[in-house]
Design a protein around this motif. Structure first.
Motif, PDB file in Angstrom:
ATOM      1  N   PRO A   1       6.145 -12.517  20.718  1.00  0.00           N
ATOM      2  CA  PRO A   1       6.901 -12.604  19.465  1.00  0.00           C
ATOM      3  C   PRO A   1       8.298 -13.168  19.693  1.00  0.00           C
ATOM      4  CG  PRO A   1       5.809 -10.473  19.641  1.00  0.00           C
ATOM      5  CD  PRO A   1       5.624 -11.161  20.962  1.00  0.00           C
ATOM      6  N   VAL A   2       8.783 -13.898  18.707  1.00  0.00           N
ATOM      7  CA  VAL A   2      10.092 -14.548  18.692  1.00  0.00           C
ATOM      8  C   VAL A   2      10.134 -15.726  19.673  1.00  0.00           C
ATOM      9  CG1 VAL A   2      12.594 -14.286  18.811  1.00  0.00           C
ATOM     10  CG2 VAL A   2      11.191 -12.353  18.074  1.00  0.00           C
ATOM     11  N   HIS A   3       9.798 -15.513  20.924  1.00  0.00           N
ATOM     12  CA  HIS A   3       9.822 -16.591  21.907  1.00  0.00           C
ATOM     13  C   HIS A   3       8.891 -17.734  21.506  1.00  0.00           C
ATOM     14  CE1 HIS A   3      12.182 -14.170  24.707  1.00  0.00           C
ATOM     15  NE2 HIS A   3      11.396 -13.163  24.399  1.00  0.00           N
ATOM     16  N   ARG A   4       7.814 -17.429  20.817  1.00  0.00           N
ATOM     17  CA  ARG A   4       6.826 -18.454  20.462  1.00  0.00           C
ATOM     18  C   ARG A   4       7.209 -19.273  19.227  1.00  0.00           C
ATOM     19  NH1 ARG A   4       1.780 -15.188  17.724  1.00  0.00           N
ATOM     20  NH2 ARG A   4       2.979 -13.763  16.418  1.00  0.00           N
ATOM     21  N   TRP A   5       8.332 -18.966  18.607  1.00  0.00           N
ATOM     22  CA  TRP A   5       8.685 -19.668  17.379  1.00  0.00           C
ATOM     23  C   TRP A   5       9.008 -21.133  17.590  1.00  0.00           C
ATOM     24  CZ3 TRP A   5      12.591 -15.573  15.097  1.00  0.00           C
ATOM     25  CH2 TRP A   5      11.870 -14.410  14.771  1.00  0.00           C
ATOM     26  N   PHE A   6       9.554 -21.470  18.751  1.00  0.00           N
ATOM     27  CA  PHE A   6       9.890 -22.867  19.030  1.00  0.00           C
ATOM     28  C   PHE A   6       9.609 -23.135  20.495  1.00  0.00           C
ATOM     29  CE2 PHE A   6      12.608 -26.419  20.191  1.00  0.00           C
ATOM     30  CZ  PHE A   6      12.417 -27.305  19.136  1.00  0.00           C
ATOM     31  N   ARG A   7       8.779 -24.114  20.762  1.00  0.00           N
ATOM     32  CA  ARG A   7       8.431 -24.427  22.142  1.00  0.00           C
ATOM     33  C   ARG A   7       9.449 -25.413  22.707  1.00  0.00           C
ATOM     34  NH1 ARG A   7       3.476 -24.344  25.227  1.00  0.00           N
ATOM     35  NH2 ARG A   7       3.735 -25.628  27.077  1.00  0.00           N
TER      36      ARG A   7
ATOM     37  N   PHE B   1       4.992 -25.044   7.292  1.00  0.00           N
ATOM     38  CA  PHE B   1       6.226 -24.297   7.049  1.00  0.00           C
ATOM     39  C   PHE B   1       5.912 -22.846   6.698  1.00  0.00           C
ATOM     40  CE2 PHE B   1       9.349 -22.942   3.766  1.00  0.00           C
ATOM     41  CZ  PHE B   1      10.486 -22.889   4.552  1.00  0.00           C
ATOM     42  N   MET B   2       4.910 -22.640   5.837  1.00  0.00           N
ATOM     43  CA  MET B   2       4.560 -21.281   5.428  1.00  0.00           C
ATOM     44  C   MET B   2       3.928 -20.518   6.581  1.00  0.00           C
ATOM     45  SD  MET B   2       5.052 -19.572   2.671  1.00  0.00           S
ATOM     46  CE  MET B   2       5.182 -17.823   3.048  1.00  0.00           C
ATOM     47  N   GLN B   3       3.111 -21.179   7.371  1.00  0.00           N
ATOM     48  CA  GLN B   3       2.520 -20.520   8.539  1.00  0.00           C
ATOM     49  C   GLN B   3       3.603 -20.036   9.496  1.00  0.00           C
ATOM     50  OE1 GLN B   3      -0.157 -23.390  10.230  1.00  0.00           O
ATOM     51  NE2 GLN B   3      -1.815 -22.953   8.796  1.00  0.00           N
ATOM     52  N   LYS B   4       4.596 -20.887   9.730  1.00  0.00           N
ATOM     53  CA  LYS B   4       5.670 -20.490  10.636  1.00  0.00           C
ATOM     54  C   LYS B   4       6.503 -19.362  10.034  1.00  0.00           C
ATOM     55  CE  LYS B   4       6.341 -22.262  13.999  1.00  0.00           C
ATOM     56  NZ  LYS B   4       5.995 -21.991  15.420  1.00  0.00           N
ATOM     57  N   ALA B   5       6.762 -19.425   8.735  1.00  0.00           N
ATOM     58  CA  ALA B   5       7.513 -18.344   8.088  1.00  0.00           C
ATOM     59  C   ALA B   5       6.760 -17.026   8.202  1.00  0.00           C
ATOM     60  CB  ALA B   5       7.767 -18.690   6.617  1.00  0.00           C
TER      61      ALA B   5
ATOM     62  N   TYR C   1      17.794 -34.157  28.481  1.00  0.00           N
ATOM     63  CA  TYR C   1      17.819 -33.025  27.557  1.00  0.00           C
ATOM     64  C   TYR C   1      18.291 -33.432  26.161  1.00  0.00           C
ATOM     65  CZ  TYR C   1      16.987 -29.987  31.553  1.00  0.00           C
ATOM     66  OH  TYR C   1      16.424 -29.388  32.657  1.00  0.00           O
ATOM     67  N   ALA C   2      18.913 -34.579  26.026  1.00  0.00           N
ATOM     68  CA  ALA C   2      19.277 -35.080  24.704  1.00  0.00           C
ATOM     69  C   ALA C   2      18.066 -35.698  24.019  1.00  0.00           C
ATOM     70  CB  ALA C   2      20.401 -36.108  24.826  1.00  0.00           C
ATOM     71  N   ASP C   3      17.315 -36.497  24.759  1.00  0.00           N
ATOM     72  CA  ASP C   3      16.153 -37.169  24.199  1.00  0.00           C
ATOM     73  C   ASP C   3      15.026 -36.184  23.863  1.00  0.00           C
ATOM     74  OD1 ASP C   3      14.705 -39.298  23.280  1.00  0.00           O
ATOM     75  OD2 ASP C   3      14.150 -40.063  25.251  1.00  0.00           O
ATOM     76  N   ALA C   4      15.041 -35.019  24.489  1.00  0.00           N
ATOM     77  CA  ALA C   4      13.951 -34.059  24.312  1.00  0.00           C
ATOM     78  C   ALA C   4      13.775 -33.629  22.864  1.00  0.00           C
ATOM     79  CB  ALA C   4      14.188 -32.835  25.195  1.00  0.00           C
ATOM     80  N   THR C   5      14.856 -33.625  22.081  1.00  0.00           N
ATOM     81  CA  THR C   5      14.756 -33.200  20.679  1.00  0.00           C
ATOM     82  C   THR C   5      15.188 -34.324  19.735  1.00  0.00           C
ATOM     83  OG1 THR C   5      16.977 -32.214  20.797  1.00  0.00           O
ATOM     84  CG2 THR C   5      15.119 -30.771  21.278  1.00  0.00           C
ATOM     85  N   ARG C   6      14.975 -35.554  20.151  1.00  0.00           N
ATOM     86  CA  ARG C   6      15.401 -36.684  19.313  1.00  0.00           C
ATOM     87  C   ARG C   6      14.676 -36.706  17.975  1.00  0.00           C
ATOM     88  NH1 ARG C   6      14.493 -42.833  19.845  1.00  0.00           N
ATOM     89  NH2 ARG C   6      13.245 -42.311  21.679  1.00  0.00           N
ATOM     90  N   LEU C   7      13.395 -36.337  17.955  1.00  0.00           N
ATOM     91  CA  LEU C   7      12.650 -36.331  16.690  1.00  0.00           C
ATOM     92  C   LEU C   7      13.314 -35.390  15.691  1.00  0.00           C
ATOM     93  CD1 LEU C   7      10.169 -37.153  15.010  1.00  0.00           C
ATOM     94  CD2 LEU C   7       8.977 -35.185  15.997  1.00  0.00           C
ATOM     95  N   GLU C   8      13.607 -34.176  16.126  1.00  0.00           N
ATOM     96  CA  GLU C   8      14.225 -33.200  15.229  1.00  0.00           C
ATOM     97  C   GLU C   8      15.619 -33.646  14.792  1.00  0.00           C
ATOM     98  OE1 GLU C   8      11.110 -31.094  17.622  1.00  0.00           O
ATOM     99  OE2 GLU C   8      12.739 -32.486  18.077  1.00  0.00           O
ATOM    100  N   MET C   9      16.417 -34.146  15.733  1.00  0.00           N
ATOM    101  CA  MET C   9      17.774 -34.571  15.392  1.00  0.00           C
ATOM    102  C   MET C   9      17.765 -35.784  14.467  1.00  0.00           C
ATOM    103  SD  MET C   9      19.973 -33.935  18.906  1.00  0.00           S
ATOM    104  CE  MET C   9      18.937 -35.024  19.917  1.00  0.00           C
TER     105      MET C   9
ATOM    106  N   LEU D   1      11.184 -24.820   9.449  1.00  0.00           N
ATOM    107  CA  LEU D   1      11.028 -26.224   9.057  1.00  0.00           C
ATOM    108  C   LEU D   1      11.043 -27.143  10.270  1.00  0.00           C
ATOM    109  CD1 LEU D   1      10.833 -28.462   6.975  1.00  0.00           C
ATOM    110  CD2 LEU D   1      13.329 -28.377   6.729  1.00  0.00           C
ATOM    111  N   VAL D   2      12.031 -27.006  11.148  1.00  0.00           N
ATOM    112  CA  VAL D   2      12.096 -27.922  12.293  1.00  0.00           C
ATOM    113  C   VAL D   2      10.933 -27.673  13.259  1.00  0.00           C
ATOM    114  CG1 VAL D   2      14.588 -28.261  12.101  1.00  0.00           C
ATOM    115  CG2 VAL D   2      13.696 -26.453  13.601  1.00  0.00           C
ATOM    116  N   SER D   3      10.383 -26.465  13.253  1.00  0.00           N
ATOM    117  CA  SER D   3       9.219 -26.180  14.101  1.00  0.00           C
ATOM    118  C   SER D   3       7.947 -26.788  13.536  1.00  0.00           C
ATOM    119  CB  SER D   3       9.032 -24.661  14.240  1.00  0.00           C
ATOM    120  OG  SER D   3      10.136 -24.054  14.861  1.00  0.00           O
ATOM    121  N   THR D   4       8.002 -27.229  12.297  1.00  0.00           N
ATOM    122  CA  THR D   4       6.842 -27.843  11.642  1.00  0.00           C
ATOM    123  C   THR D   4       6.783 -29.346  11.874  1.00  0.00           C
ATOM    124  OG1 THR D   4       6.946 -26.133   9.928  1.00  0.00           O
ATOM    125  CG2 THR D   4       5.686 -28.102   9.395  1.00  0.00           C
TER     126      THR D   4
END
Length: 484
Positions: A82-88, A263-267, A318-326, A229-232
């Motif tokens: 729990p909690v740790h699995r919210w964002f990989r 989004f609803m599944q993650k919520a 480490y910057a490019d790792a989340t480029r999609l989200e950013m 949302l960002v996890s979706t």
């Protein structure tokens, strides 16, 4: 591992869906429960009463006194917690290992509590694990997006699960009247490659609805739904967007999830996890956006134990790792914008080395304790580089990396009390096939900063999995234990 999924139903209560039994999308009962339109069956009500037993436990850890398993520091087991699995976060590490390490420290020190510091907090693993043990913790994270992920996750101790579910429904309803009028041609090219026009419009609708709902929900709820949302974003894309460093637009995924459904599944996951673990988190968690190379406000001699995994000197961006989200959030528009994101980060990739004067850096007095070992590595990489087509600046990267970490060790020495310790999950490196004993160089820098001693315990071998690896130098990963 499949776990039961917590969903809400019209009377506001929580129901459980067993994914082994009910995952069939043609199952009408599943579809109704998933969308919140039906009451749970008698079987599901019975399962609700055993929620704490059937949900994933806070930490499925081995005995704290037992030996480290080969995969102890790795992140993979977090995806069942729990909690740790919210964002990989692909650069994360094991919450179980953190719990075991802190428990061992408390036992040896004869203490019931400790104050923990993670100078590279990432998505908050150490802080959450510390809180579960009743320990107060501080975390520093310099990467802006990952800092916000961690900041959202630590809200779990204050958030109301019912409010999360109600607010998520409200966001989805409001999103139906927004987003559709946005012109797809105005979207960044990366997003156009990763999403169909319809999917991107639905994601934008959710984003606009959430941004417009800030006055209607408390701060904790808003941050957690932002995380939902960002996890979706990656599950909703039809291209290769797994949680690795790069997005692969030419690779297609078979299974995707609709934005609102995802989004609803993650919520629901967030709300369900909070209902299980909120009462088990008793330690205070403080996460700050801070560059570990800079002075901090942590008082001198106030930290009992540092538990962290610093960036590896292995050319991971480490910057490019989340480029999609950013990119989706409007924080970067093109690859060149990542230069700004890298500025507060440890130098750990060749992309970060533009304009860096390594010949001057290696003369810095902070590197004097290791220059006899680092110098030959620098010279060999400089030579090998001239023979490679990419001519990547690995020679500069290793110098910059250890100069950065020398500064970090100086500040950690001031923060850690006498008798305290630091535990670093580290791995060695071999850019262009030139081995760099990262664990030993870290240890020498720590001793030079004023720590007493160090030892390294290997937990796994690296560079043995991929058939297309570029060199055959055996590598390892493990735990560097530094005594204060």
């Amino acid at each position: 591992m499949l776990h039961e999924v917590v969903v809400e139903h019209p009377d506001g209560g929580l129901a459980i869906i067993d994914p082994v039994i009910d995952r069939d999308p043609e199952n009408e009962e599943f579809a109704q429960l998933r969308n919140g339109y039906a009451y749970p069956s008698v079987t599901q009500v019975l399962r609700m009463s055993h929620m704490s037993m059937t949900q994933p436990r806070l930490f499925e850890s081995a005995s704290p006194s037992g030996p480290l398993r080969s995969n102890a520091p790795t992140f993979v087991n977090n995806m069942t917690l729990p909690v740790h699995r919210w964002f990989r976060f692909s650069a994360g590490y094991s919450a179980e290992w953190v719990v075991n390490s802190i428990s061992d420290f408390l036992t040896c020190a004869g203490q019931s509590k400790a104050v923990i510091l993670d100078p590279f907090a990432g998505s908050g693993t150490t802080l959450l694990a510390s809180s579960a043990l009743g320990c107060d913790s501080f975390g520093w994270e310099a990467q802006d997006f990952i800092f916000r992920v961690a900041d959202a996750k630590v809200q779990c101790s204050d958030a109301d699960p019912e409010m999360i579910l109600q607010s998520a429904h409200s966001v989805i309803e409001a999103s139906k009247n927004t987003g559709a009028n946005r012109c797809n041609d105005q979207e960044p090219k990366l997003l156009q490659k990763c999403y169909s026009e319809e999917t991107l419009a639905e994601l934008r609708g959710l984003q606009e609805a959430l941004n417009g709902a800030t006055i209607d929900m408390d701060d904790s709820t808003w941050k957690l739904l932002w995380l939902a949302l960002v996890s979706t974003l990656r599950p909703a894309s039809h291209v290769g967007t797994a949680q690795w460093q790069y997005v692969l637009p030419n690779k297609k995924k078979i299974n995707t999830v609709g934005p609102s459904e995802g989004f609803m599944q993650k919520a629901r996951m967030i709300a369900g996890d909070i209902s299980v673990i909120r009462s088990k988190l008793s330690g205070n968690m403080s996460i700050l956006q801070h560059d570990a190379r800079q002075p901090s406000k942590v008082p001198k001699d106030s930290i009992d134990i540092v538990v962290t995994s610093p960036p590896y000197a292995n050319n991971y961006d480490y910057a490019d790792a989340t480029r999609l989200e950013m990119t989706f959030l409007g924080e970067v528009a093109a690859y060149s914008d990542l230069k700004r994101v890298r500025e507060p980060l440890i130098h750990a990739c060749s992309q970060h080395m533009v304009g860096y004067d390594a010949s001057a850096a290696i003369e810095d007095p902070l590197l004097t304790p290791i220059v006899d070992r680092l110098g030959p590595i620098y010279e060999e990489l400089s030579s090998v580089r001239s023979t490679r087509g990419g001519k990547k600046a690995y020679h500069a990267m290793v110098v910059a990396y250890f100069l950065d970490m020398a500064r970090v060790w100086q500040y950690l020495r001031a923060a850690v009390r006498p008798g305290g310790k630091a535990l670093f999950v580290v791995g060695d490196s071999a850019p262009y096939g030139v081995h760099t004993p990262v664990d030993e160089l870290h240890g020498e820098l720590a001793v030079a900063a004023g720590f007493e001693s160090y030892r390294f315990t290997k937990t796994r071998d690296r560079n043995i999995k991929w058939k297309n690896r570029k060199h055959r130098v055996p590598l390892k990963e493990g735990v560097l234990e530094v005594q204060g």
